[in-house]
Design a protein around this motif. Sequence first.
Motif, PDB file in Angstrom:
ATOM      1  N   ALA A 180     -50.744  44.079  50.855  1.00 33.94           N
ATOM      2  CA  ALA A 180     -50.387  42.705  50.280  1.00 33.94           C
ATOM      3  C   ALA A 180     -49.296  42.301  49.691  1.00 33.94           C
ATOM      4  N   VAL A 181     -48.897  43.543  48.878  1.00 25.91           N
ATOM      5  CA  VAL A 181     -47.467  43.122  48.280  1.00 25.91           C
ATOM      6  C   VAL A 181     -46.517  42.995  49.186  1.00 25.91           C
ATOM      7  N   LEU A 182     -46.587  43.686  50.218  1.00 26.52           N
ATOM      8  CA  LEU A 182     -45.533  43.691  51.326  1.00 26.52           C
ATOM      9  C   LEU A 182     -45.524  42.497  52.052  1.00 26.52           C
ATOM     10  N   LEU A 183     -46.577  41.851  52.180  1.00 25.02           N
ATOM     11  CA  LEU A 183     -46.464  40.574  53.209  1.00 25.02           C
ATOM     12  C   LEU A 183     -46.622  39.493  52.214  1.00 25.02           C
ATOM     13  N   VAL A 184     -46.693  39.472  50.985  1.00 21.38           N
ATOM     14  CA  VAL A 184     -46.784  38.180  50.286  1.00 21.38           C
ATOM     15  C   VAL A 184     -45.279  37.363  50.483  1.00 21.38           C
ATOM     16  N   GLY A 185     -45.673  35.938  50.330  1.00 18.49           N
ATOM     17  CA  GLY A 185     -44.406  35.090  50.568  1.00 18.49           C
ATOM     18  C   GLY A 185     -43.560  34.942  49.485  1.00 18.49           C
ATOM     19  N   GLN A 186     -42.697  33.943  49.286  1.00 18.77           N
ATOM     20  CA  GLN A 186     -41.688  33.766  48.361  1.00 18.77           C
ATOM     21  C   GLN A 186     -42.354  33.184  47.193  1.00 18.77           C
ATOM     22  N   ASP A 187     -43.506  32.531  47.559  1.00 17.70           N
ATOM     23  CA  ASP A 187     -44.084  31.919  46.408  1.00 17.70           C
ATOM     24  C   ASP A 187     -44.842  32.628  45.410  1.00 17.70           C
ATOM     25  N   GLY A 188     -44.807  34.056  45.803  1.00 12.30           N
ATOM     26  CA  GLY A 188     -45.565  35.089  44.790  1.00 12.30           C
ATOM     27  C   GLY A 188     -47.064  35.131  44.814  1.00 12.30           C
ATOM     28  N   LEU A 189     -47.746  34.473  45.758  1.00 17.54           N
ATOM     29  CA  LEU A 189     -48.970  34.334  45.833  1.00 17.54           C
ATOM     30  C   LEU A 189     -49.664  35.026  46.826  1.00 17.54           C
ATOM     31  N   ILE A 190     -50.620  36.234  46.449  1.00 16.43           N
ATOM     32  CA  ILE A 190     -51.145  36.875  47.566  1.00 16.43           C
ATOM     33  C   ILE A 190     -52.546  36.204  48.156  1.00 16.43           C
ATOM     34  N   LEU A 191     -52.654  35.822  49.384  1.00 24.83           N
ATOM     35  CA  LEU A 191     -53.699  34.887  49.953  1.00 24.83           C
ATOM     36  C   LEU A 191     -54.539  35.837  50.935  1.00 24.83           C
ATOM     37  N   PRO A 192     -55.781  35.080  51.205  1.00 21.73           N
ATOM     38  CA  PRO A 192     -56.312  36.135  52.202  1.00 21.73           C
ATOM     39  C   PRO A 192     -55.887  36.517  53.564  1.00 21.73           C
ATOM     40  N   GLN A 193     -54.987  35.765  54.091  1.00 26.29           N
ATOM     41  CA  GLN A 193     -54.296  36.187  55.325  1.00 26.29           C
ATOM     42  C   GLN A 193     -53.401  37.484  55.169  1.00 26.29           C
ATOM     43  N   HIS A 194     -53.230  37.903  53.806  1.00 27.60           N
ATOM     44  CA  HIS A 194     -52.487  39.012  53.311  1.00 27.60           C
ATOM     45  C   HIS A 194     -53.144  40.309  53.321  1.00 27.60           C
ATOM     46  N   LEU A 195     -54.462  40.177  53.643  1.00 28.54           N
ATOM     47  CA  LEU A 195     -55.569  41.257  53.367  1.00 28.54           C
ATOM     48  C   LEU A 195     -56.103  41.377  54.976  1.00 28.54           C
ATOM     49  N   PRO A 196     -56.403  42.797  55.102  1.00 34.80           N
ATOM     50  CA  PRO A 196     -56.966  42.902  56.541  1.00 34.80           C
ATOM     51  C   PRO A 196     -58.241  42.235  56.755  1.00 34.80           C
ATOM     52  N   ARG A 197     -58.561  42.166  58.012  1.00 34.04           N
ATOM     53  CA  ARG A 197     -59.771  41.142  58.519  1.00 34.04           C
ATOM     54  C   ARG A 197     -60.941  41.390  57.764  1.00 34.04           C
ATOM     55  N   GLU A 198     -61.153  42.858  57.774  1.00 35.72           N
ATOM     56  CA  GLU A 198     -62.644  43.122  57.118  1.00 35.72           C
ATOM     57  C   GLU A 198     -62.787  42.883  55.871  1.00 35.72           C
ATOM     58  N   LEU A 199     -61.692  42.216  54.942  1.00 33.11           N
ATOM     59  CA  LEU A 199     -61.764  41.981  53.651  1.00 33.11           C
ATOM     60  C   LEU A 199     -61.901  40.251  53.452  1.00 33.11           C
ATOM     61  N   HIS A 200     -62.026  39.768  54.692  1.00 33.94           N
ATOM     62  CA  HIS A 200     -62.222  38.160  54.259  1.00 33.94           C
ATOM     63  C   HIS A 200     -63.596  37.632  53.969  1.00 33.94           C
ATOM     64  N   SER A 201     -63.782  37.756  52.696  1.00 32.92           N
ATOM     65  CA  SER A 201     -65.201  37.464  52.300  1.00 32.92           C
ATOM     66  C   SER A 201     -65.321  36.396  51.214  1.00 32.92           C
ATOM     67  N   THR A 202     -66.334  36.301  50.436  1.00 32.30           N
ATOM     68  CA  THR A 202     -66.469  35.343  49.597  1.00 32.30           C
ATOM     69  C   THR A 202     -66.005  35.856  47.923  1.00 32.30           C
TER      70      THR A 202
END
Length: 205
Positions: A180-202
Amino acid sequence: RAANFVKVNCPSLAPTLFESEMFGYAKGAFTGAYAKRIGRIEMAQKGTLFLDEIGELSLDMQSKLLQVMEESSFERVGDARSINVDIRVLSATNIDLETSLAQGRLRRDLFYRLASVTLRLPPLRDRQSDIPILVDYYIKQFSKSWLIEPPHLSASVLGALCNHDWPGNIRELENVMERAVLLVGQDGLILPQHLPRELHSTHCP
């Protein structure tokens, strides 16, 4: 506590190298032994020896380790002189101890020698309240390593992390946060798309 803390990753110790790694060897003990080598046990003198994943040691290696603990001494490979040691031994394993003892994969005498004080750590899925603390730790750790500003978590990401079952336990969480830290954008916000698919939860309750 001010002395050496020596960690040994037991699965990485090949049986043929166990004695030279743990006990060290004398100069000329075997071909290629051009100088004396201090082993892990001697490095921990007056300090702590941490045996990680001790359940992965072969029975032969367990026997040699038990002998050192019983006698508080050992001999370097190729040296007949006995070296006294004063060390504190910590060990950890993720195997089921009762099963390993029953199957004979873990020596009972070594287990009783090590188990003066036993701490059982529940799996991460049973410690949901620890997840935000660990996530914050890993974010700071990876950000410091890569010289970047620590990113922030969106609420949906924290919810996904809290609700995940974590079959890989703490190592899985560490890997997920590194990604997640590697993929985070310049806005500095970790979003669901930065997580593996199996973690897309509620969200967390």
